[in-house]
Design an enzyme around this catalytic site. Structure first.
Site, PDB file in Angstrom:
ATOM      1  N   ALA A 117       3.092 100.864  44.501  1.00 52.29           N
ATOM      2  CA  ALA A 117       2.717  99.623  45.178  1.00 52.29           C
ATOM      3  C   ALA A 117       1.236  99.348  44.943  1.00 52.29           C
ATOM      4  O   ALA A 117       0.438 100.278  44.753  1.00 52.29           O
ATOM      5  CB  ALA A 117       3.006  99.729  46.676  1.00 52.29           C
ATOM      6  N   ILE A 118       0.875  98.072  44.974  1.00 52.48           N
ATOM      7  CA  ILE A 118      -0.506  97.658  44.728  1.00 52.48           C
ATOM      8  C   ILE A 118      -0.900  96.595  45.747  1.00 52.48           C
ATOM      9  O   ILE A 118      -0.137  95.663  46.010  1.00 52.48           O
ATOM     10  CB  ILE A 118      -0.677  97.104  43.299  1.00 52.48           C
ATOM     11  N   CYS A 160       6.765  96.570  51.484  1.00 52.63           N
ATOM     12  CA  CYS A 160       6.188  95.421  50.766  1.00 52.63           C
ATOM     13  C   CYS A 160       6.994  94.142  50.982  1.00 52.63           C
ATOM     14  O   CYS A 160       6.830  93.168  50.237  1.00 52.63           O
ATOM     15  CB  CYS A 160       6.066  95.724  49.273  1.00 52.63           C
ATOM     16  N   TYR A 184       3.707 102.256  53.501  1.00 57.43           N
ATOM     17  CA  TYR A 184       3.646 103.571  54.142  1.00 57.43           C
ATOM     18  C   TYR A 184       2.931 104.546  53.210  1.00 57.43           C
ATOM     19  O   TYR A 184       3.178 104.549  52.002  1.00 57.43           O
ATOM     20  CB  TYR A 184       5.069 104.057  54.421  1.00 57.43           C
ATOM     21  N   GLY A 208      -6.177  99.314  46.569  1.00 57.90           N
ATOM     22  CA  GLY A 208      -5.757  99.653  45.220  1.00 57.90           C
ATOM     23  C   GLY A 208      -4.275  99.902  45.085  1.00 57.90           C
ATOM     24  O   GLY A 208      -3.466  99.021  45.352  1.00 57.90           O
TER      25      GLY A 208
END
Length: 225
Positions: free
Chosen positions: A145-146, A176, A84, A158
């Protein structure tokens, strides 16, 4: 090797619709696939509320009807599950030629984590990695987050760092796909923190970690929202 290889163009945008940023990234990546001599790029921005799903994301982590969502939902080509984005969350899109850095995706993910860990250290917060998971945690709660996509060693997509967002949007998903760890924002540790101040720290730490000189660019005429 051209002298510009140690330079990275920095675009500091305020808020941009997700589809505009996605199109911009794809254009930049395509240009660099065709001409690898072009400069690396880092885009820093915020998005209006939007859910994005990685290419293999599972619907089991979504708690709402995709056909009746009050926010935009997009399935994209990055790895990972649903996440999100919203104002108050800083999103970074590096368009890097890994042939100049290290042609190793695990190395690249760890470097992005290192950027964010260094940013947290500015505030005397100890960001941590969790083995087998990608991202950065504070006190066992995920703050960054990635998710990436790489084509011919040119990166796109990214990282996102929860600075001071409205966290309610995360309640409608399993972020995730990690059900046993909650998400958090830096504002819980540092009341009053803003994306504006954190942007500068991200840019500086990004330059340090990737050994790049960031050159801020004018936003005039470039995908303004």
């Amino acid at each position: 090797m051209p002298a510009t290889y140690n330079q990275c163009l920095l675009y500091n945008q305020l808020v941009m619709p997700y589809l505009d940023a996605w199109m911009w990234q794809k254009e930049l990546q395509t240009q660099r696939v065709k001409n690898p001599d072009l400069n690396d790029v880092l885009i820093l921005l915020e998005h209006p509320p939007v859910y994005t799903l990685g290419k293999g994301a599972s619907s089991e982590f979504i708690k709402f009807d995709l056909n009746e969502s009050s926010h935009e939902v997009h399935r994209i080509e990055r790895g990972g599950e649903i996440t999100y984005h919203c104002p108050g969350q800083l999103v970074g899109y590096p368009i890097l030629n890994l042939a100049r850095h290290n042609q190793d995706l695990h190395w690249y993910l760890r470097q992005l984590e290192e950027v964010l860990i260094r940013v947290l250290a500015v505030y005397k917060l100890q960001g941590k990695r969790i083995p087998s998971l990608t991202g950065v945690w504070l006190e066992d709660r995920k703050v960054a987050a990635i998710g990436i996509k790489v084509s011919r060693w040119i990166t796109m997509h990214g990282f996102s760092l929860n600075v001071c967002p409205d966290m309610k949007g995360f309640e409608r998903i399993v972020p995730c796909g990690i059900s046993d760890k909650s998400v958090a924002s830096l504002a819980e540790w540092i009341p009053g923190i803003t994306c504006g101040e954190v942007k500068h720290h991200i840019a500086r730490c990004f330059g340090e970690v990737f050994d790049l000189e960031l050159i801020e660019q004018s936003l005039s005429g470039i995908h303004q929202s």
